[in-house]
Design an enzyme around this catalytic site. Structure first.
Site, PDB file in Angstrom:
ATOM      1  N   ASP A 170       0.854  -1.194   0.000  1.00  0.00           N
ATOM      2  CA  ASP A 170       0.000   0.000   0.000  1.00  0.00           C
ATOM      3  C   ASP A 170       0.885   1.238   0.000  1.00  0.00           C
ATOM      4  OD1 ASP A 170      -3.273   0.037   0.999  1.00  0.00           O
ATOM      5  OD2 ASP A 170      -2.224   1.946   0.730  1.00  0.00           O
ATOM      6  N   TYR A 184     -11.934   7.021 -12.746  1.00  0.00           N
ATOM      7  CA  TYR A 184     -12.095   5.732 -12.050  1.00  0.00           C
ATOM      8  C   TYR A 184     -12.743   4.706 -12.986  1.00  0.00           C
ATOM      9  CZ  TYR A 184     -13.492   2.501  -8.273  1.00  0.00           C
ATOM     10  OH  TYR A 184     -13.674   1.408  -7.451  1.00  0.00           O
TER      11      TYR A 184
END
Ligand code: UDP
Length: 314
Positions: free
Chosen positions: A36, A150
């Protein structure tokens, strides 16, 4: 770390769904390496796993390439900003993680001969003209609107997965995730559930965008993660919808949260964001048939659990 256990690499492992997925994989005796970059994920989401000998974390941005030593059995690509305000604030990063990030994670899966699973989204259907949405529907997406970064990145990610499957025979999976909620959702990610819950708990007005007649179908995270694992187990490269088909209007959702919270908050209407889908509900016939999966947690039960979580962090 026991080297005889299979190993999974989870991008976005410190995110809301990613962290639940890491937990579920560990519970199946799979070693986990979570990646991450903390653009939207949080170290707090993984704190309870840090002493598990089968768990590893590396702060990394998968857009810059993914180089990992040792064996890898599964590659799960969950990294991406996923709420409208978050991808609106990071549009280039969102585009990169869906395109370059997906390509890099597919490259890792190919190099390791691993199974690849893509976290895709109901946003590939855009503002859908077919209702409920089956996987065969190609969608109605505005490429240049605020959601374009997105929606189009995830559509490209799906195309990448299919291309690696067809050209390089990578064992791929695509799950299209519909609205999901549960513990570790960011209170400030701007989505309806955290906004309404924080507002109800604080006694502030719930901000319903537009007249609230738009619909969503929201799934509790434990059901969703069970569906992801079922997809991982089933060799099938075609997309499968994962979500709860129990559809509500946003106004009904707000009223339900006020009631469950025992709150006296009023409802206030705000301007409807551009390209906000008017209706959304998964057709889960394929998930039922191919994966033998369906949600088990009802809307109010799930909302009750999420509410309990937000009470504990507020
Ligand atoms: N929404 C709302 N008030 C809020 C946040 C969201 O009315 O404070 C609406 C939003 O316009 C959308 C729905 O709730 O119609 C779900 O929004 P969310 O951001 O949770 O996810 P989306 O499905 O739009 O990606």
């Amino acid at each position: 770390m026991a080297a005889n256990k299979p190993r999974a690499v989870v991008s976005g492992g410190a995110g809301f769904i990613g962290s639940h997925l890491c937990e579920a994989l560990l519970a199946r005796d799979v070693r986990v390496l979570a990646l991450d970059n903390f653009i939207t994920g949080s170290p707090q989401n993984l704190r309870h796993l840090q002493d598990n000998p089968d768990f590893e974390f590396r702060q990394a941005d998968v857009n810059h390439g993914v180089f990992i030593g040792g064996d890898v059995r599964y590659v799960l690509h969950f990294a991406s900003p996923a709420s409208p305000p978050q991808y609106d604030a990071n549009p280039i990063h969102t585009l990169k993680v869906g395109t370059l990030g997906t390509m890099n994670m597919l490259g890792l899966a190919r190099a390791k001969n691993a199974t690849f699973l893509l976290a895709s989204t109901s946003e590939v259907y855009g503002d859908p003209l077919v209702h409920p949405q089956p996987e065969g529907y190609w969608g109605n997406v505005n490429p240049i609107g605020p959601r374009g970064c997105y929606d189009e990145a995830k559509r490209c990610a799906e195309a990448f997965a299919m291309a690696y499957h067809r050209s390089h025979e990578v064992d791929t999976r695509i799950v299209r995730i519909f609205n999901t909620h549960g513990p570790r959702m960011q209170i400030s990610d701007g989505r309806a559930v955290p906004n309404f819950m924080a507002q109800a708990i604080r006694g502030e007005a719930l901000t319903v965008y537009g007249d609230g007649s738009q619909t969503r179908s929201i799934c509790y995270v434990s059901d969703l993660v069970r569906g992801v694992l079922a997809a991982l187990d089933k060799s099938d490269e075609l997309p499968v919808n994962l979500g709860n088909p129990e559809e509500v209007t946003v106004l009904e959702l707000a009223a339900t949260i006020i009631r469950l919270a025992g709150s006296k908050s009023p409802i206030e209407h705000r301007e409807l964001p551009v390209d906000d889908p008017k209706q959304r509900r998964p057709d889960i016939a394929r998930a039922r048939e191919v994966l033998g999966w369906q949600p088990e947690v009802g809307l109010e039960d799930g909302l009750g659990k999420t509410l309990e979580y937000f009470r504990s962090v507020l």
